[in-house]
Design an enzyme around this catalytic site. Structure first.
Site, PDB file in Angstrom:
ATOM      1  N   ARG A 118       1.332  20.876  -0.825  1.00 19.12           N
ATOM      2  CA  ARG A 118       0.881  20.610   0.561  1.00 19.12           C
ATOM      3  C   ARG A 118      -0.429  19.836   0.640  1.00 19.12           C
ATOM      4  NH1 ARG A 118       2.960  25.948   1.726  1.00 19.12           N
ATOM      5  NH2 ARG A 118       5.086  25.636   2.414  1.00 19.12           N
ATOM      6  N   LYS A 140      -3.236   4.897   3.742  1.00 15.32           N
ATOM      7  CA  LYS A 140      -1.781   4.750   3.893  1.00 15.32           C
ATOM      8  C   LYS A 140      -1.156   4.917   2.519  1.00 15.32           C
ATOM      9  CE  LYS A 140      -1.114   1.808   7.926  1.00 15.32           C
ATOM     10  NZ  LYS A 140      -0.613   0.503   8.396  1.00 15.32           N
ATOM     11  N   GLU A 182      -4.427 -11.197   1.174  1.00 19.68           N
ATOM     12  CA  GLU A 182      -4.930 -10.120   2.048  1.00 19.68           C
ATOM     13  C   GLU A 182      -6.396 -10.386   2.435  1.00 19.68           C
ATOM     14  OE1 GLU A 182      -2.942  -7.890   3.364  1.00 19.68           O
ATOM     15  OE2 GLU A 182      -1.455  -7.163   1.920  1.00 19.68           O
ATOM     16  N   LYS A 224     -12.074  -3.709   6.557  1.00 23.48           N
ATOM     17  CA  LYS A 224     -11.032  -2.664   6.579  1.00 23.48           C
ATOM     18  C   LYS A 224     -11.628  -1.315   6.964  1.00 23.48           C
ATOM     19  CE  LYS A 224      -6.864  -0.832   4.978  1.00 23.48           C
ATOM     20  NZ  LYS A 224      -5.674  -0.939   4.182  1.00 23.48           N
ATOM     21  N   GLU A 234      -3.437   4.489  13.136  1.00 20.10           N
ATOM     22  CA  GLU A 234      -2.755   3.343  13.754  1.00 20.10           C
ATOM     23  C   GLU A 234      -2.113   3.677  15.099  1.00 20.10           C
ATOM     24  OE1 GLU A 234      -1.017   0.450  10.939  1.00 20.10           O
ATOM     25  OE2 GLU A 234       0.661   0.351  12.330  1.00 20.10           O
ATOM     26  N   ARG A 238      -5.584  -0.566  14.711  1.00 20.05           N
ATOM     27  CA  ARG A 238      -5.380  -0.745  13.264  1.00 20.05           C
ATOM     28  C   ARG A 238      -4.179  -1.646  12.965  1.00 20.05           C
ATOM     29  NH1 ARG A 238      -5.518   3.590   8.209  1.00 20.05           N
ATOM     30  NH2 ARG A 238      -4.594   2.161   6.695  1.00 20.05           N
ATOM     31  N   ASN A 242      -1.714  -5.505  10.138  1.00 22.94           N
ATOM     32  CA  ASN A 242      -0.351  -5.843   9.731  1.00 22.94           C
ATOM     33  C   ASN A 242       0.021  -7.278  10.067  1.00 22.94           C
ATOM     34  OD1 ASN A 242       0.204  -3.207   8.771  1.00 22.94           O
ATOM     35  ND2 ASN A 242       0.439  -2.532  10.890  1.00 22.94           N
ATOM     36  N   HIS A 245       2.952  -8.905   8.353  1.00 22.28           N
ATOM     37  CA  HIS A 245       3.682  -7.907   7.572  1.00 22.28           C
ATOM     38  C   HIS A 245       5.115  -7.694   8.058  1.00 22.28           C
ATOM     39  CE1 HIS A 245      -0.169  -7.294   5.750  1.00 22.28           C
ATOM     40  NE2 HIS A 245       0.237  -6.287   5.016  1.00 22.28           N
ATOM     41  N   HIS A 249       7.468  -8.034   5.178  1.00 18.57           N
ATOM     42  CA  HIS A 249       8.305  -6.920   4.706  1.00 18.57           C
ATOM     43  C   HIS A 249       9.779  -7.317   4.736  1.00 18.57           C
ATOM     44  CE1 HIS A 249       5.091  -3.582   5.584  1.00 18.57           C
ATOM     45  NE2 HIS A 249       4.819  -4.307   4.536  1.00 18.57           N
ATOM     46  N   HIS A 262       4.032  -8.835  -2.987  1.00 20.23           N
ATOM     47  CA  HIS A 262       3.683  -8.415  -1.625  1.00 20.23           C
ATOM     48  C   HIS A 262       2.732  -9.428  -0.963  1.00 20.23           C
ATOM     49  CE1 HIS A 262       2.736  -5.805   1.735  1.00 20.23           C
ATOM     50  NE2 HIS A 262       1.447  -5.916   1.457  1.00 20.23           N
TER      51      HIS A 262
HETATM   52  P1  NAD Z   1       1.142  -3.931  -8.158  1.00 17.93           P
HETATM   53  O1  NAD Z   1       0.619  -2.584  -8.028  1.00 17.93           O
HETATM   54  O2  NAD Z   1       2.583  -4.100  -8.479  1.00 17.93           O
HETATM   55  O3  NAD Z   1       0.281  -4.706  -9.261  1.00 17.93           O
HETATM   56  C1  NAD Z   1       0.599  -6.027  -9.577  1.00 17.93           C
HETATM   57  C2  NAD Z   1       0.803  -6.208 -11.089  1.00 17.93           C
HETATM   58  O4  NAD Z   1      -0.460  -6.257 -11.744  1.00 17.93           O
HETATM   59  C3  NAD Z   1       1.569  -5.085 -11.754  1.00 17.93           C
HETATM   60  O5  NAD Z   1       2.405  -5.622 -12.755  1.00 17.93           O
HETATM   61  C4  NAD Z   1       0.465  -4.248 -12.371  1.00 17.93           C
HETATM   62  O6  NAD Z   1       0.898  -3.466 -13.452  1.00 17.93           O
HETATM   63  C5  NAD Z   1      -0.488  -5.319 -12.825  1.00 17.93           C
HETATM   64  N1  NAD Z   1      -1.871  -4.944 -12.995  1.00 17.93           N
HETATM   65  C6  NAD Z   1      -2.600  -4.071 -12.271  1.00 17.93           C
HETATM   66  N2  NAD Z   1      -3.896  -4.147 -12.607  1.00 17.93           N
HETATM   67  C7  NAD Z   1      -3.984  -5.053 -13.593  1.00 17.93           C
HETATM   68  C8  NAD Z   1      -5.060  -5.570 -14.344  1.00 17.93           C
HETATM   69  N3  NAD Z   1      -6.324  -5.206 -14.102  1.00 17.93           N
HETATM   70  N4  NAD Z   1      -4.799  -6.492 -15.299  1.00 17.93           N
HETATM   71  C9  NAD Z   1      -3.529  -6.908 -15.519  1.00 17.93           C
HETATM   72  N5  NAD Z   1      -2.471  -6.493 -14.810  1.00 17.93           N
HETATM   73  C10 NAD Z   1      -2.711  -5.571 -13.855  1.00 17.93           C
HETATM   74  O7  NAD Z   1       0.892  -4.795  -6.850  1.00 17.93           O
HETATM   75  P2  NAD Z   1      -0.363  -4.928  -5.861  1.00 17.93           P
HETATM   76  O8  NAD Z   1      -0.339  -6.319  -5.400  1.00 17.93           O
HETATM   77  O9  NAD Z   1      -1.581  -4.377  -6.461  1.00 17.93           O
HETATM   78  O10 NAD Z   1       0.024  -3.959  -4.658  1.00 17.93           O
HETATM   79  C11 NAD Z   1       1.147  -4.205  -3.845  1.00 17.93           C
HETATM   80  C12 NAD Z   1       1.587  -2.915  -3.219  1.00 17.93           C
HETATM   81  O11 NAD Z   1       0.548  -2.419  -2.377  1.00 17.93           O
HETATM   82  C13 NAD Z   1       2.812  -3.055  -2.348  1.00 17.93           C
HETATM   83  O12 NAD Z   1       3.708  -2.016  -2.625  1.00 17.93           O
HETATM   84  C14 NAD Z   1       2.275  -2.927  -0.945  1.00 17.93           C
HETATM   85  O13 NAD Z   1       3.220  -2.394  -0.047  1.00 17.93           O
HETATM   86  C15 NAD Z   1       1.112  -2.007  -1.155  1.00 17.93           C
HETATM   87  N6  NAD Z   1       0.081  -2.096  -0.105  1.00 17.93           N
HETATM   88  C16 NAD Z   1      -0.355  -0.951   0.464  1.00 17.93           C
HETATM   89  C17 NAD Z   1      -1.348  -0.989   1.416  1.00 17.93           C
HETATM   90  C18 NAD Z   1      -1.885   0.284   1.986  1.00 17.93           C
HETATM   91  O14 NAD Z   1      -2.649   0.223   2.948  1.00 17.93           O
HETATM   92  N7  NAD Z   1      -1.554   1.423   1.430  1.00 17.93           N
HETATM   93  C19 NAD Z   1      -1.908  -2.215   1.789  1.00 17.93           C
HETATM   94  C20 NAD Z   1      -1.459  -3.366   1.176  1.00 17.93           C
HETATM   95  C21 NAD Z   1      -0.459  -3.300   0.223  1.00 17.93           C
HETATM   96  N1  GLY Z   2      -2.399  -2.565   5.149  1.00 20.81           N
HETATM   97  C1  GLY Z   2      -2.341  -2.134   6.506  1.00 20.81           C
HETATM   98  C2  GLY Z   2      -3.174  -0.946   6.800  1.00 20.81           C
HETATM   99  O1  GLY Z   2      -3.813  -0.399   5.934  1.00 20.81           O
HETATM  100  O2  GLY Z   2      -3.206  -0.515   7.919  1.00 20.81           O
END
Ligand code: NAD
Ligand code: GLY
Length: 360
Positions: A118, A140, A182, A224, A234, A238, A242, A245, A249, A262
């Site tokens: 939980r 998020k 971003e 942010k 949101e 907030r 997006n 997005h 998406h 992404h």
């Molecule tokens: P990811 O986590 O897939 O990382 C990208 C690649 O880089 C992967 O292959 C990873 O293993 C590699 N990697 C990570 N750090 C590294 C480093 N220092 N050196 C070498 N390789 C490295 O992708 P991302 O772009 O980091 O994140 C995308 C994800 O984030 C999506 O799923 C998206 O939906 C999510 N997201 C969430 C929010 C939120 O608010 N929670 C906001 C934006 C995006």
């Molecule tokens: N990436 C969108 C949010 O954090 O609200």
């Protein structure tokens, strides 16, 4: 080191930004509340940084789980690997989870932290540019569903975000550009001077100039943190985060998770949203040109995949968390630095974008 705060009353937390922070033991240890910790990482990041993080935990009971790498693994099935490892290791409610990796690891670790027994404490150690400027901040968390991106999730704020800019040294160029998407987003939605700064410093960012990267990360996190503090869950404002997005998406789900990064999908989505804004007469042609040029300089796409027909695109866009009572909401632009959330948009302007008919 720069310290920012996400101001959320008792759930407020620091974002530490600096080079070499993974050598500073106290930052992580102060964020660990109980006597045990559990690191979640993946097969790419573990050989690079896991030992360094484990060394910070000397004297604290800990272990790590190493997941397969990729957006395609951001699933309910992968969450089960984490839950099982936690249970097998007898980790209790006082455990702190540590997300070591990009946004995929951060989103999944955060969701497990929100739901394991939980809810437990967690810390974000983002190692991609995208995770450092966006996903690690704001609480998020979640996973994808085959029918829709990020459709299963929860809001759960971390205890701290530790951004070591040195981890970017190992990041591939394509991932760097995805993170820059971003960063450009903050300029577009909320911060016109930052957009101008990005126009002036894009080459330095792509050359990985450390001062420029640090400034871009700080400014992004500042934007942010401000937006999240104003509207944590949101209920309104907030949603400007997006921008692009809903389109992005649809691309990610439509072509298969992981095919487009992404950040690439968001870049294309932001350009589609900007084009739609121009089609509606909201955004000047000169502003649209500046947006296209900056995205191209950052080596980001602005044309959607041809495999997605307008019908398929529209249907994918309708599976979006911003859809309320069947009404699609979109984030559009009145100008650079001026985003607006709209439901009563001109459907013809959307159709023209889906048919690739952009004011050009
Ligand atoms: P990811 O986590 O897939 O990382 C990208 C690649 O880089 C992967 O292959 C990873 O293993 C590699 N990697 C990570 N750090 C590294 C480093 N220092 N050196 C070498 N390789 C490295 O992708 P991302 O772009 O980091 O994140 C995308 C994800 O984030 C999506 O799923 C998206 O939906 C999510 N997201 C969430 C929010 C939120 O608010 N929670 C906001 C934006 C995006
Ligand atoms: N990436 C969108 C949010 O954090 O609200």
């Amino acid at each position: 080191m720069i310290t920012l705060t996400v101001d959320l009353d008792i759930r407020s937390y620091p974002i530490f930004i600096g080079s070499g922070l993974l050598d500073k033991t106290h930052l992580l240890r102060e964020a660990i509340t109980g006597s045990s910790a559990f690191i979640v990482t993946n097969e790419t990041v573990a050989p690079l940084y896991l030992q360094t993080v484990q060394a910070l935990l000397t004297g604290i009971r800990h272990e790590a789980v190493c997941l397969p790498d990729g957006e395609a693994y951001k699933t309910i099935e992968t969450l089960d690997i984490i839950y099982t490892a936690l249970l097998k290791g007898h980790y209790d409610r006082s455990t702190t989870l540590i997300a070591l990796g990009g946004g995929v690891i951060g989103d999944m670790t955060g969701f497990v932290a929100a739901t394991y027994q939980r809810g437990v404490n967690f810390v974000q150690i983002p190692t991609t540019l995208l995770a450092q400027v966006d996903s690690s901040v704001g609480g998020k968390t979640g996973v994808n569903h085959p029918l829709g991106k990020n459709m299963i999730g929860a809001f759960h704020q971390p205890r701290a975000v530790i951004i070591d800019t040195q981890t970017l040294d190992t990041l591939p160029d394509r991932e760097l550009s995805a993170g820059i998407a971003e960063i450009i987003k903050y300029g577009l939605i909320n911060d016109a001077p930052f957009f101008k700064w990005l126009e002036e410093h894009m080459d330095a960012l792509l050359d990985r100039d450390s001062d420029s990267l640090a400034y871009a990360i700080e400014q992004s996190c500042r934007n942010k943190a401000h937006i999240v503090a104003a509207d944590e869950k949101e209920s309104g404002f907030r949603a400007i985060l997006n921008l692009g997005h809903t389109f992005g998406h649809a691309i990610e789900t439509g072509v298969g998770y992981g095919t487009w990064l992404h950040g690439e999908a968001v870049a294309c989505g932001m350009y589609m949203a900007a084009s739609m804004s121009a089609n509606m007469g909201w955004l000047e042609q000169s502003a649209l040109n500046r947006i296209r040029m900056l995205l191209h300089r950052a080596r980001l796409p602005t044309t959607p995949p041809t495999a997605l027909t307008p019908d398929r695109f529209r249907s994918l866009m309708s599976v979006d968390k911003k859809v309320i009572d069947g009404h699609m909401r979109l984030v559009l632009l009145r100008g650079i630095g001026q985003a607006e959330i709209v439901t009563d948009f001109d459907p013809d302007a959307l159709e023209r974008v889906l048919h690739n008919k952009v004011v050009a």
